[in-house]
Write a protein that holds these residues in place. Sequence first.
Motif, PDB file in Angstrom:
ATOM      1  N   HIS A   1       0.844  -1.209   0.000  1.00  0.00           N
ATOM      2  CA  HIS A   1       0.000   0.000   0.000  1.00  0.00           C
ATOM      3  C   HIS A   1       0.878   1.257   0.000  1.00  0.00           C
ATOM      4  O   HIS A   1       0.906   1.994   0.999  1.00  0.00           O
ATOM      5  CB  HIS A   1      -0.928  -0.003   1.214  1.00  0.00           C
ATOM      6  N   PRO A   2       1.570   1.522  -1.094  1.00  0.00           N
ATOM      7  CA  PRO A   2       2.484   2.679  -1.108  1.00  0.00           C
ATOM      8  C   PRO A   2       1.793   4.011  -0.846  1.00  0.00           C
ATOM      9  O   PRO A   2       2.418   4.945  -0.340  1.00  0.00           O
ATOM     10  CB  PRO A   2       3.087   2.630  -2.522  1.00  0.00           C
ATOM     11  N   GLU A   3       0.512   4.077  -1.149  1.00  0.00           N
ATOM     12  CA  GLU A   3      -0.213   5.329  -0.945  1.00  0.00           C
ATOM     13  C   GLU A   3      -0.462   5.630   0.527  1.00  0.00           C
ATOM     14  O   GLU A   3      -0.787   6.762   0.893  1.00  0.00           O
ATOM     15  CB  GLU A   3      -1.561   5.273  -1.687  1.00  0.00           C
ATOM     16  N   LEU A   4      -0.276   4.624   1.390  1.00  0.00           N
ATOM     17  CA  LEU A   4      -0.561   4.794   2.811  1.00  0.00           C
ATOM     18  C   LEU A   4       0.679   5.117   3.643  1.00  0.00           C
ATOM     19  O   LEU A   4       0.551   5.502   4.804  1.00  0.00           O
ATOM     20  CB  LEU A   4      -1.208   3.524   3.373  1.00  0.00           C
ATOM     21  N   VAL A   5       1.870   4.939   3.072  1.00  0.00           N
ATOM     22  CA  VAL A   5       3.089   4.977   3.885  1.00  0.00           C
ATOM     23  C   VAL A   5       4.060   6.034   3.362  1.00  0.00           C
ATOM     24  O   VAL A   5       4.473   6.007   2.200  1.00  0.00           O
ATOM     25  CB  VAL A   5       3.774   3.593   3.908  1.00  0.00           C
ATOM     26  N   LYS A   6       4.453   6.957   4.243  1.00  0.00           N
ATOM     27  CA  LYS A   6       5.358   8.053   3.888  1.00  0.00           C
ATOM     28  C   LYS A   6       6.817   7.702   4.155  1.00  0.00           C
ATOM     29  O   LYS A   6       7.729   8.304   3.585  1.00  0.00           O
ATOM     30  CB  LYS A   6       4.986   9.305   4.678  1.00  0.00           C
ATOM     31  N   GLY A   7       7.041   6.784   5.064  1.00  0.00           N
ATOM     32  CA  GLY A   7       8.392   6.384   5.420  1.00  0.00           C
ATOM     33  C   GLY A   7       8.312   5.245   6.412  1.00  0.00           C
ATOM     34  O   GLY A   7       7.303   5.094   7.108  1.00  0.00           O
ATOM     35  N   ILE A   8       9.357   4.424   6.483  1.00  0.00           N
ATOM     36  CA  ILE A   8       9.357   3.300   7.418  1.00  0.00           C
ATOM     37  C   ILE A   8      10.670   3.237   8.187  1.00  0.00           C
ATOM     38  O   ILE A   8      11.731   3.580   7.670  1.00  0.00           O
ATOM     39  CB  ILE A   8       9.105   1.942   6.720  1.00  0.00           C
ATOM     40  N   VAL A   9      10.564   2.814   9.440  1.00  0.00           N
ATOM     41  CA  VAL A   9      11.724   2.514  10.270  1.00  0.00           C
ATOM     42  C   VAL A   9      11.671   1.031  10.599  1.00  0.00           C
ATOM     43  O   VAL A   9      10.677   0.543  11.155  1.00  0.00           O
ATOM     44  CB  VAL A   9      11.720   3.342  11.572  1.00  0.00           C
ATOM     45  N   VAL A  10      12.726   0.321  10.235  1.00  0.00           N
ATOM     46  CA  VAL A  10      12.814  -1.126  10.480  1.00  0.00           C
ATOM     47  C   VAL A  10      13.917  -1.361  11.504  1.00  0.00           C
ATOM     48  O   VAL A  10      15.086  -1.071  11.243  1.00  0.00           O
ATOM     49  CB  VAL A  10      13.123  -1.896   9.184  1.00  0.00           C
ATOM     50  N   GLU A  11      13.543  -1.882  12.660  1.00  0.00           N
ATOM     51  CA  GLU A  11      14.508  -2.117  13.740  1.00  0.00           C
ATOM     52  C   GLU A  11      14.840  -3.600  13.849  1.00  0.00           C
ATOM     53  O   GLU A  11      14.024  -4.413  14.260  1.00  0.00           O
ATOM     54  CB  GLU A  11      13.925  -1.611  15.062  1.00  0.00           C
ATOM     55  N   ASP A  12      16.028  -3.950  13.422  1.00  0.00           N
ATOM     56  CA  ASP A  12      16.632  -5.274  13.601  1.00  0.00           C
ATOM     57  C   ASP A  12      15.759  -6.408  13.049  1.00  0.00           C
ATOM     58  O   ASP A  12      15.336  -7.304  13.790  1.00  0.00           O
ATOM     59  CB  ASP A  12      16.971  -5.522  15.078  1.00  0.00           C
ATOM     60  N   MET A  13      15.539  -6.374  11.748  1.00  0.00           N
ATOM     61  CA  MET A  13      14.820  -7.450  11.067  1.00  0.00           C
ATOM     62  C   MET A  13      15.353  -7.565   9.649  1.00  0.00           C
ATOM     63  O   MET A  13      15.533  -6.541   8.967  1.00  0.00           O
ATOM     64  CB  MET A  13      13.316  -7.168  11.040  1.00  0.00           C
ATOM     65  N   ALA A  14      15.641  -8.790   9.208  1.00  0.00           N
ATOM     66  CA  ALA A  14      16.208  -9.029   7.881  1.00  0.00           C
ATOM     67  C   ALA A  14      15.215  -9.772   6.997  1.00  0.00           C
ATOM     68  O   ALA A  14      14.358 -10.510   7.494  1.00  0.00           O
ATOM     69  CB  ALA A  14      17.506  -9.828   8.011  1.00  0.00           C
TER      70      ALA A  14
END
Length: 247
Positions: A94-107
């Motif tokens: 859903h690219p229209e819903l998300v302005k940016g993401i923070v991913v903490e310690d997940m591969a």
Amino acid sequence: MRHVVEFGGRGQGILLLHGLMGRATIWWPVAQWLTRYGRVVGIDARAHGRNPVQTGRTEDFVADAAEVVRGLGPSVVIGHSMGGLHAWALAAAHPELVKGIVVEDMAPDQRGRSVDRWKAYFDSWPVPFQSLAHVKQFFGQYGDHFVECFEEREDGYHLIADLERLYPIANEWGERDYWDLIEKVQCPMLAIEAETSSMPPGQMALMPVRSPGGGKHVVVPGAGHVVHRDQPEIYRGAVEAFLSSLT
């Protein structure tokens, strides 16, 4: 909904997604400074906290998060571990819903791993715990983190989540390669990796590189898997800089 927690703030949405065994309220210390950047909301994932739905695969968790974000408007999504996976999967779907993401310690690629290696550790827990102080003592450096995830029952304190329902969720990560989702993320990404991460080496550094939205990879010295607890000031600085870059 009981499994949606409003932390306060106004403006753009900021959705917090917890890791396996967690719940929305573990984000309380982080949410306190995040509220200056927007309206901060956390959700209990399926099989966690007060969410009544006890099963699901990645796409189900993403659908749940998307439903919440639709009520917030385009949002920043911040996830720890399992929540990080759901953050990038949400951004991909859903690219229209998300302005940016923070991913903490997940591969993205942990194929071949399973929870079997951890089951002996879970079996060693002195359940039921006698008190919340007992919980904090047992989990040591992560005592403040885990104390949010236990509830009192007639015989003592128990993890709110049922471990037998969590094992299939975690085992899915050992069966799938999620790079195809990373390569669909159109928004900027901040990938925060613990110095003593148990994730496969090298993958998190590649995530912003292979993501069309680009972004930044940070390794946090002295941090284990729960970076925002181990090095809260470094974590905060990285996230605040990222949020500022989005505006």
